[in-house]
Design a protein around this motif. Structure first.
Motif, mmCIF file in Angstrom:
data_model
loop_
_atom_site.group_PDB
_atom_site.id
_atom_site.type_symbol
_atom_site.label_atom_id
_atom_site.label_comp_id
_atom_site.label_asym_id
_atom_site.label_seq_id
_atom_site.Cartn_x
_atom_site.Cartn_y
_atom_site.Cartn_z
ATOM 1 N N TRP A 100 32.672 34.668 35.879
ATOM 2 C CA TRP A 100 33.368 35.652 36.714
ATOM 3 C C TRP A 100 33.173 37.030 36.121
ATOM 4 O O TRP A 100 33.015 37.203 34.911
ATOM 5 N N ARG A 160 41.509 34.404 28.649
ATOM 6 C CA ARG A 160 42.783 34.218 29.355
ATOM 7 C C ARG A 160 42.568 33.633 30.761
ATOM 8 O O ARG A 160 43.382 32.853 31.236
ATOM 9 N N ASN A 185 35.905 37.894 23.742
ATOM 10 C CA ASN A 185 36.124 38.254 25.146
ATOM 11 C C ASN A 185 37.498 37.713 25.567
ATOM 12 O O ASN A 185 37.617 36.692 26.241
ATOM 13 N N ARG A 221 44.298 30.273 31.901
ATOM 14 C CA ARG A 221 45.139 30.218 33.102
ATOM 15 C C ARG A 221 44.675 29.116 34.047
ATOM 16 O O ARG A 221 45.479 28.489 34.730
ATOM 17 N N TRP A 229 28.932 41.257 28.364
ATOM 18 C CA TRP A 229 29.509 39.916 28.242
ATOM 19 C C TRP A 229 28.755 38.873 29.056
ATOM 20 O O TRP A 229 29.098 37.692 29.029
ATOM 21 N N LEU A 232 34.526 41.270 37.259
ATOM 22 C CA LEU A 232 35.178 42.147 38.224
ATOM 23 C C LEU A 232 34.828 43.598 37.950
ATOM 24 O O LEU A 232 34.631 43.996 36.788
ATOM 25 N N THR A 288 40.650 44.643 38.283
ATOM 26 C CA THR A 288 41.203 43.718 37.283
ATOM 27 C C THR A 288 42.741 43.770 37.310
ATOM 28 O O THR A 288 43.343 44.641 37.940
ATOM 29 N N GLY A 289 43.324 42.795 36.624
ATOM 30 C CA GLY A 289 44.779 42.804 36.444
ATOM 31 C C GLY A 289 45.579 42.326 37.636
ATOM 32 O O GLY A 289 46.787 42.492 37.691
ATOM 33 N N ARG A 290 44.902 41.670 38.603
ATOM 34 C CA ARG A 290 45.591 41.205 39.814
ATOM 35 C C ARG A 290 45.415 39.713 40.043
ATOM 36 O O ARG A 290 45.806 39.201 41.099
ATOM 37 N N GLY A 291 44.808 39.034 39.110
ATOM 38 C CA GLY A 291 44.640 37.588 39.257
ATOM 39 C C GLY A 291 43.476 37.171 40.124
ATOM 40 O O GLY A 291 43.328 35.995 40.459
ATOM 41 N N LEU A 292 42.613 38.114 40.507
ATOM 42 C CA LEU A 292 41.530 37.788 41.454
ATOM 43 C C LEU A 292 40.504 36.829 40.863
ATOM 44 O O LEU A 292 40.033 35.909 41.555
ATOM 45 N N ALA A 293 40.128 37.030 39.601
ATOM 46 C CA ALA A 293 39.112 36.156 38.997
ATOM 47 C C ALA A 293 39.635 34.729 38.888
ATOM 48 O O ALA A 293 38.922 33.763 39.201
ATOM 49 N N THR A 294 40.878 34.590 38.489
ATOM 50 C CA THR A 294 41.458 33.253 38.334
ATOM 51 C C THR A 294 41.521 32.537 39.687
ATOM 52 O O THR A 294 41.107 31.383 39.817
#
Ligand SMILES: CC(C)(COP(=O)(O)OP(=O)(O)OC[C@H]1O[C@@H](n2cnc3c(N)ncnc32)[C@H](O)[C@@H]1OP(=O)(O)O)[C@@H](O)C(=O)NCCC(=O)NCCS
Length: 178
Positions: free
Chosen positions: A95, A139, A134, A143, A26, A97, A102-108
């Protein structure tokens, strides 16, 4: 969560992230050749440091989750070069990860911090694009509330992308109403 510069000691983790085809597919144009050794990871870190030394708005940061020393992944605002190699003043936020983060909001959260930083340093606008399909990256952009431009032939990479663009004023206005 906090952001910090990459250090040479991060090379093993950088390798563990960039050796994964499911991530690097990606990140840029094909051929998507996975990273294969620590020397390459060290060069990746050094290149990020050189870029920032040349242009303080060309920034890559390691994302470190609270209570850990482990690098979860990267967030960047980078110069976006047109397909002929030309730089016409465009910057893109990106970004990625490690799958264990993943799945914890870290990238956002990381992207919010970095966008605050570059807009505080007077960048007028930032682009964001992801290849069509992608969904996790889409998302993140949604967000963040980045204004959607459309699905277009990507100006910087091969193929069609979902493109977003946010100006400094739009970002600041959205941040004050959060
Ligand atoms: C794109 C990528 C970074 C997204 O990772 P992610 O973990 O989904 O994104 P975030 O760190 O922002 O986490 C958001 C997810 O955590 C969940 N989440 C949990 N706690 C959260 C919190 N406190 N805040 C926000 N989201 C939270 C969200 O619900 C969301 O999951 P969902 O999209 O399934 O609803 C990741 O899939 C990746 O590295 N992909 C490969 C590389 C890539 O595609 N990079 C982008 C190139 S354009």
């Amino acid at each position: 969560m906090h952001l910090r510069r990459y250090e040479p000691d991060d090379a093993a983790r950088v390798l563990d992230i960039h050796r994964r085809p499911e991530i690097i597919r990606w990140l840029g144009d094909p051929p998507h050749v996975p990273m294969s050794d620590l020397a390459e990871a060290l060069e990746w870190i050094e290149e990020r440091r050189r870029r920032e030394a040349r242009d303080p708005l060309d920034v890559t940061r390691a994302i470190v989750a609270d209570g850990t020393d482990t690098v979860a992944g990267s967030v960047s605002v980078a110069r976006a070069h047109r397909r002929n190699g030309e730089f016409v003043g465009e910057y893109e936020v990106g970004w990625h990860l490690h799958p264990d983060s993943t799945g914890r909001g870290l990238a956002t959260e990381a992207a919010r911090i970095l966008l605050d930083h570059v807009f505080d340093h007077d960048l007028p606008e930032v682009w964001c694009g992801m290849f069509v399909g992608n969904e996790p990256s889409r998302r993140v952009a949604e967000r963040l509330g980045l204004p959607f431009v459309g699905v277009r032939p990507d100006p910087w990479y091969e193929g069609d992308s979902r493109l977003y663009r946010v100006t400094r004023d739009e970002w600041r206005a959205a941040r004050t109403t959060e």
